[in-house]
Every structure is written in C-alpha cells, then in structure tokens.
Design an enzyme around this catalytic site. Structure first.
Site, PDB file in Angstrom:
ATOM      1  N   TRP A  26      40.804 -20.649  -8.994  1.00 13.47           N
ATOM      2  CA  TRP A  26      40.821 -21.873  -8.563  1.00 13.47           C
ATOM      3  C   TRP A  26      41.307 -22.587  -7.387  1.00 13.47           C
ATOM      4  CZ3 TRP A  26      39.293 -25.984 -11.875  1.00 13.47           C
ATOM      5  CH2 TRP A  26      38.717 -25.771 -13.056  1.00 13.47           C
ATOM      6  N   SER A  58      45.263 -19.331 -12.549  1.00 12.59           N
ATOM      7  CA  SER A  58      46.929 -18.880 -12.509  1.00 12.59           C
ATOM      8  C   SER A  58      47.315 -18.164 -13.919  1.00 12.59           C
ATOM      9  CB  SER A  58      47.752 -20.080 -11.949  1.00 12.59           C
ATOM     10  OG  SER A  58      47.293 -20.334 -10.820  1.00 12.59           O
ATOM     11  N   PHE A  59      46.906 -18.910 -15.071  1.00 12.14           N
ATOM     12  CA  PHE A  59      47.449 -18.590 -16.194  1.00 12.14           C
ATOM     13  C   PHE A  59      46.905 -17.168 -16.560  1.00 12.14           C
ATOM     14  CE2 PHE A  59      47.511 -18.520 -20.919  1.00 12.14           C
ATOM     15  CZ  PHE A  59      48.843 -19.170 -21.017  1.00 12.14           C
ATOM     16  N   GLU A  60      46.080 -16.665 -16.027  1.00 12.65           N
ATOM     17  CA  GLU A  60      45.529 -15.211 -16.488  1.00 12.65           C
ATOM     18  C   GLU A  60      46.389 -14.157 -15.153  1.00 12.65           C
ATOM     19  OE1 GLU A  60      42.916 -17.858 -17.816  1.00 12.65           O
ATOM     20  OE2 GLU A  60      43.276 -17.546 -15.715  1.00 12.65           O
ATOM     21  N   VAL A  81      47.683 -21.258  -7.730  1.00 12.24           N
ATOM     22  CA  VAL A  81      48.253 -22.473  -7.090  1.00 12.24           C
ATOM     23  C   VAL A  81      47.677 -23.452  -8.570  1.00 12.24           C
ATOM     24  CG1 VAL A  81      45.798 -23.050  -6.295  1.00 12.24           C
ATOM     25  CG2 VAL A  81      47.746 -24.436  -5.859  1.00 12.24           C
ATOM     26  N   VAL A  82      48.746 -24.362  -8.947  1.00 10.08           N
ATOM     27  CA  VAL A  82      48.467 -25.268  -9.893  1.00 10.08           C
ATOM     28  C   VAL A  82      48.854 -26.631  -9.454  1.00 10.08           C
ATOM     29  CG1 VAL A  82      49.463 -25.816 -12.290  1.00 10.08           C
ATOM     30  CG2 VAL A  82      49.176 -23.397 -11.742  1.00 10.08           C
ATOM     31  N   ILE A  83      47.971 -27.443  -9.574  1.00 10.11           N
ATOM     32  CA  ILE A  83      48.156 -28.626  -8.960  1.00 10.11           C
ATOM     33  C   ILE A  83      48.396 -29.767  -9.937  1.00 10.11           C
ATOM     34  CG2 ILE A  83      47.162 -30.481  -7.313  1.00 10.11           C
ATOM     35  CD1 ILE A  83      45.902 -28.489  -5.754  1.00 10.11           C
ATOM     36  N   HIS A  89      49.350 -30.539 -18.921  1.00 13.77           N
ATOM     37  CA  HIS A  89      48.837 -29.116 -18.604  1.00 13.77           C
ATOM     38  C   HIS A  89      49.479 -28.567 -17.655  1.00 13.77           C
ATOM     39  CE1 HIS A  89      45.594 -26.699 -16.705  1.00 13.77           C
ATOM     40  NE2 HIS A  89      45.370 -26.208 -17.829  1.00 13.77           N
ATOM     41  N   ARG A 128      51.043 -25.052   2.541  1.00 16.79           N
ATOM     42  CA  ARG A 128      51.761 -23.820   2.134  1.00 16.79           C
ATOM     43  C   ARG A 128      50.821 -22.750   2.123  1.00 16.79           C
ATOM     44  NH1 ARG A 128      53.576 -28.196  -0.116  1.00 16.79           N
ATOM     45  NH2 ARG A 128      56.169 -28.427  -0.212  1.00 16.79           N
TER      46      ARG A 128
END
Length: 168
Positions: A26, A58-60, A81-83, A89, A128
């Site tokens: 992602w 990212s969850f995996e 990365v999680v936005i 969620h 980042r």
C-alpha cells in the site's frame, strides 16, 4: 527511533548476518522509499545475505515476519505505512501491527526493525520515507537498528562472553 536524538549506531561486522525485509505494498511511493532506504542500510553495513518479500498491507507484516524469523534469519526489517482516515481502522491496524511485530521479536528472539510509519497525512509519510526532499529515512533507520541489535545479540551469546557483570 526518532530522527531527533537518534543514536549513532556502530556495527563492527555484519557481513555474515542473514536479514529478511518484509514490506507492504500500500502507498507505493512511500513504500518504495522505505524499501530503498532499508536496502541502502544493508549495503552500508555489508549485509549480503538478504531476502525481500512484499505483502499486501501493513496488517500482514507480523505473520510474514514470524515465518521469516523462524527460517533462521538473524534479523527482520518490517516496513509499512498506515495513514489515518475517518474511521477507527487506523487505530486497529496500528495496534495490531505493533503488537504483532513485538510478539514476533520477543517470541522468536529475532530482532525486528520497526519501519512502520503511522501518520496522520500522506505528506507526513513522504517526509519520513527517505525520498528526495524527505526529512527522515525510516527504512534506513529500521534496517540499521535491526542489524545493530542482531550484532549485539550475537556478541552477547558468543561462548566465553557470559556472565557479564551488570552495569551500575
């Protein structure tokens, strides 16, 4: 590790360490920057034996990191990365990934470099990601931290190194 106040890591010999990198797919631009940074760090440290796997998100990361850690690698670098969006969620994914990667590291004894960006905006993630114009290179930092920890653990478990006197 934060860009401000981050330690100067020294690794005397990492050439024979085996490192696995697992990266989410992602947010391709951000992920490509993180993965490039991790690869540069491994090059800088002389790590030649490496595996790179890409997972959907990212969850995996924790399940892939667990499988890799059990395959006999010396360190795993997890990149994602999680936005934040408009739903909870973000909180669930961030908590699950963080707890999962921590569990992998503690349960297997294999260091996991935490290169998962948890940002409010895409602009923060880009800043980042180690891209041209970025202020930080979290992929490089995560790989460097994982390798440095693996080197410390290897040195600490070499015959004749224990018992080590506690520091005051």
């Amino acid at each position: 590790m934060s860009g401000t106040g981050s330690p100067e890591l020294t690794v005397s010999d990492a050439t024979d360490l085996r490192v696995a990198v697992v990266a989410a797919q992602w947010h391709r631009t951000v992920m490509d920057g993180l993965l490039d940074g991790a690869q540069r760090a491994l090059d800088d440290l002389g790590v030649t034996t490496r595996t790179v796997l890409r997972v959907p998100g990212s969850f995996e990361l924790p399940v892939a990191a667990a499988v890799l850690a059990r395959q006999g690698v010396d360190a795993v670098v997890a990149l994602g990365v999680v936005i934040r969006g408009g739903t909870p969620h973000f909180d669930y994914v961030c908590q699950g990934v963080t707890e999962g990667l921590t569990r992998v590291s503690v349960d297997t004894g294999v260091p996991v470099g935490f290169g998962v960006l948890t940002c409010d905006t895409e602009a923060q993630a880009i800043a980042r990601a180690g891209l041209a114009g970025s202020t930080e290179d979290k992929g490089h930092e995560a790989a460097s931290a994982a390798v440095a920890t693996a080197a410390v653990l290897r040195a600490a478990t070499e015959p004749g190194r224990w018992p080590v006197a506690p520091t005051p």
